[in-house]
Write an enzyme that holds these catalytic residues in place. Sequence first.
Site, PDB file in Angstrom:
ATOM      1  N   ASP A 127      -6.453   2.637   7.781  1.00  0.00           N
ATOM      2  CA  ASP A 127      -6.408   2.588   6.315  1.00  0.00           C
ATOM      3  C   ASP A 127      -5.813   1.277   5.830  1.00  0.00           C
ATOM      4  O   ASP A 127      -6.288   0.684   4.863  1.00  0.00           O
ATOM      5  CB  ASP A 127      -5.565   3.751   5.766  1.00  0.00           C
ATOM      6  CG  ASP A 127      -6.279   5.082   5.953  1.00  0.00           C
ATOM      7  OD1 ASP A 127      -7.513   5.051   6.159  1.00  0.00           O
ATOM      8  OD2 ASP A 127      -5.602   6.129   5.915  1.00  0.00           O
ATOM      9  N   GLU A 167       0.845  -1.180   0.000  1.00  0.00           N
ATOM     10  CA  GLU A 167       0.000   0.000   0.000  1.00  0.00           C
ATOM     11  C   GLU A 167       0.890   1.243   0.000  1.00  0.00           C
ATOM     12  O   GLU A 167       1.812   1.355   0.797  1.00  0.00           O
ATOM     13  CB  GLU A 167      -0.878  -0.027   1.266  1.00  0.00           C
ATOM     14  CG  GLU A 167      -1.641   1.245   1.499  1.00  0.00           C
ATOM     15  CD  GLU A 167      -1.933   1.467   2.995  1.00  0.00           C
ATOM     16  OE1 GLU A 167      -1.322   0.792   3.847  1.00  0.00           O
ATOM     17  OE2 GLU A 167      -2.745   2.339   3.281  1.00  0.00           O
ATOM     18  N   ASP A 199      -2.600   0.406  10.547  1.00  0.00           N
ATOM     19  CA  ASP A 199      -3.602   1.387  10.998  1.00  0.00           C
ATOM     20  C   ASP A 199      -4.941   1.135  10.299  1.00  0.00           C
ATOM     21  O   ASP A 199      -5.108   0.132   9.597  1.00  0.00           O
ATOM     22  CB  ASP A 199      -3.104   2.813  10.748  1.00  0.00           C
ATOM     23  CG  ASP A 199      -2.847   3.058   9.264  1.00  0.00           C
ATOM     24  OD1 ASP A 199      -3.196   2.183   8.440  1.00  0.00           O
ATOM     25  OD2 ASP A 199      -2.281   4.120   8.928  1.00  0.00           O
ATOM     26  N   ASP A 210      -0.103  -0.905   6.197  1.00  0.00           N
ATOM     27  CA  ASP A 210       0.160  -0.320   7.511  1.00  0.00           C
ATOM     28  C   ASP A 210      -0.717  -0.954   8.587  1.00  0.00           C
ATOM     29  O   ASP A 210      -1.782  -1.484   8.304  1.00  0.00           O
ATOM     30  CB  ASP A 210      -0.135   1.188   7.474  1.00  0.00           C
ATOM     31  CG  ASP A 210       0.932   1.928   6.671  1.00  0.00           C
ATOM     32  OD1 ASP A 210       2.044   1.382   6.552  1.00  0.00           O
ATOM     33  OD2 ASP A 210       0.628   3.024   6.171  1.00  0.00           O
TER      34      ASP A 210
END
Length: 637
Positions: free
Chosen positions: A504, A427, A502, A500
Site C-alpha cells: 500500500d 500516509e 509495504d 509504509d
Amino acid sequence: MEKYEHKYGAEQIQVLEGLEAVRKRPGMYIGSVSVRGLHHLVYEIVDNAVDEALAGYCKNIHVKIEPGNIISVEDDGRGIPVDIHPKTKISAAETVYTVLHAGGKFGGDSGYKVSGGLHGVGSSVVNALSQWTEVTIQRDGGIFQMSFERGKTVKSLIRIGDSKKTGTTVRFLADDTIFETLEYEYEVLENRLREMAFLTKGLRITIEDLREETPKKADFCFEGGLISFAEYLNKNKETINKTPIYIEKQGEVPVEIAIQYTTSYSENIYTFVNNINTIEGGTHLEGFKRSITKVFNDYARSHNILKEKDSNLQGEDIREGITAVISVKVKEPQFEGQTKTKLGNSEVTGIVQSVVNEALSTYLEENPTVAKAILEKCVSASRAREAARKARELVRRKTALESSTLPGKLADCSSKNPEECEVYIVEGDSAGGSAKQGRDRKFQAILPLWGKMLNVEKSRADKIYNNDKLNPVIVAIGAGIGADFDISKIRYGKVIIMADADVDGAHIRTLLLTFFFRYMRPLIENGNVYLAQPPLYKLSKKGMKDIYCYTDEDMEKNLAEIGRDGVTIQRYKGLGEMNPEQLWETTMDPERRILVKVKLEDAIKADEIFTILMGDEIAPRREFIEKNAKYVKNLDI
Ligand code: 2B7
C-alpha cells in the site's frame, strides 16, 4: 621499455600539460567524476564513431562492457588516419589521442561535432582519464595499434599486420584514482545507445555486457529514425495518428521532427541539438511550439472547428497528449541554462517555425481525418482548462473566505523560510498523529493523507484541483500545478513522502510521484522531492541501546556484531507502529534519518514507468511487474 620512450620537444610538453590539466580538473571536461562522468567517457568515444557514420562511412558500431569494466568500442568507418601529422611529427591517430583540441582538424567533415559539449577533444580526454587505452586501426591494407597509460603514450602507432577491412577499435579502462566508481550501468548505456540509433537513421549500434556469466545484449537499428523513436515512446499508449507525422528539411540548420498524438493527457517533447538531449529546451522548442499553436488554430478556424465567437486554442491545449521528437543540427550552438542543455541560438526559432508551418499545414490538409481527431482532443483539453481555471478560482475564493489559506489537515511549521522548511506527506491517520507529535515544529510540517488517491494518469487538471486528496498537497506546497507551476513559490525546500514499506505504501508513493512528475516536474528536476526511509527492524537486547535496521543486510550485519543471543527482533509493518519519539529518531531527525532524493535521470524511462504503472493497458503493466519483481523495493525511485 627504452624504445617506447619519447623525446619530448616543446610541443610535446605542451601536450602533456594539456592532458595533465584534464586529470587535474576532470569535472571541467567530463562534467563530474561520478558514475555519470564515467558513462560520459563511453559517449565521447561512441560520438566519434557516430560522426564517422554521419559522414557516411560507418554502418556498424559495437560497444562491449568487458569483465573488469573495460569498455570496447568498434566501428567500421574509414579508420583514423595513420599518416604523420606535420605539426606534431607523430601519427594523426596518436595526435587525436594525446592533444587536447585536436578535434575537427582531421575529421571535420560533419562540422557539427566541434560543438557537442567537448569541442571534439573527446578521445584525448578519455585517454587522459583512463588507466590505459588501446587503439587499433584498420586501413590502407594494414592493422595499426598504439597504447597509452593515463594519457601518456606507451606504444606509438605501429603496423602489426595486414587487413582488407577498415575501421577503428578503442578499448579503455577508466582510471579508478579519478572516478568514484568504475561500475557501468548497463541500462544507462543501453538507453543512450538506443537514443543515438534513433537519431541516426539506419546506423546499427549493438551493446554487450560481458561482465556476468549470462551476458546482456541489445541490437539497435532504426530505418525509420525519429518515426521509430516516436513510436517507441508511445509503445504503451493509445495513439491518435497511427503513423507519426514526419518533417524533414535540410538546410543551414537541418531540422527533423516526428509527431504522434496519444489519448493521454501528458506532453512529451524531446529535443536534441547535434544529438545532445537539450533537456531544458530552448529556441528550437520555442519555434516548434509557436508553429503548432498557429497551424492548428488556423486549421480549426478555416474548417469551422472553431467558430467566430470561440477564443483561440492555447499552446497547452494543443500539446495535450502530444509526443514529439525534435532534432536539429546547429554549427555553433550556444548552450545556456543551469545544466547547459538549453539552446540559445535565436535564429533557430524562426527556422524551425517556418519548417513546421509549411510541413504541418500541408499534412493537415492532406489528412483531414487525423486533423479532425487531434483537434477534437485539443478542444476538449481547452474546455477542461477552462473548468480547471474555475476550480482554481473557487479554491482561491473559498480559502480567502476561510481566512487561512492552508489546508486544515496541515500541521505547518513555524519557520517561513522555504530553504529550511520541509513537509512530510504522511500516509495514514495514526502515522500522521505520531509525526505531528514527534517532529521539530520549527521547520517540519506534516500533511497527513489517507483513503484512495486519485490516479492523475487518468485525469485532467480540473479534476486534480477538485480532488480532496491532492488539493491539500497543491495548496500546502503553494506553487500551483502544470503550466502555472512556479518553483520560486514553493513553501518547503524538501517535500518528503513518508509511507509504509509495504504494498500500500508503494502504491501511494507511486501515485504521489506520478502526480509530481506530471504536474510539478520542476520540483523533481530541482531535487526537492524525497522519500523517507523508515526502519524495517528494531533489535533490542538487555543493557544495549536499541538498534534500528533499514535493510535486511543492515540487520544481518548488526546481528553478526552483537550476536543473536537474547536479542528481540521487532519487524515494523507500518509507520503507525512507532511512537512519536521512535519516528523522530529513526525517520525524521535530520541527524539520523535516511532520505532518498528522487532524481530524474532519464525522463523517457520515467514516462514509460509511470505510463505502465498508472495507465490503462493491463498487459504491459503485468509484464513490467513480472520483469521487475526482484527490484520491487526501489521500483519507484
Ligand atoms: C576529430 C577526430 C576525433 N577520425 C578521422 C577519420 C575517421 C575516424 C576518426 C573514427 C571510436 C571508437 C571505435 C577522416 C576524428 C578522427 O579523422 S575517429 N573514425 N572513429 C572513432 O573514433 N571511433 C577519417 C577522414 C578520412 N579518413 C578517416
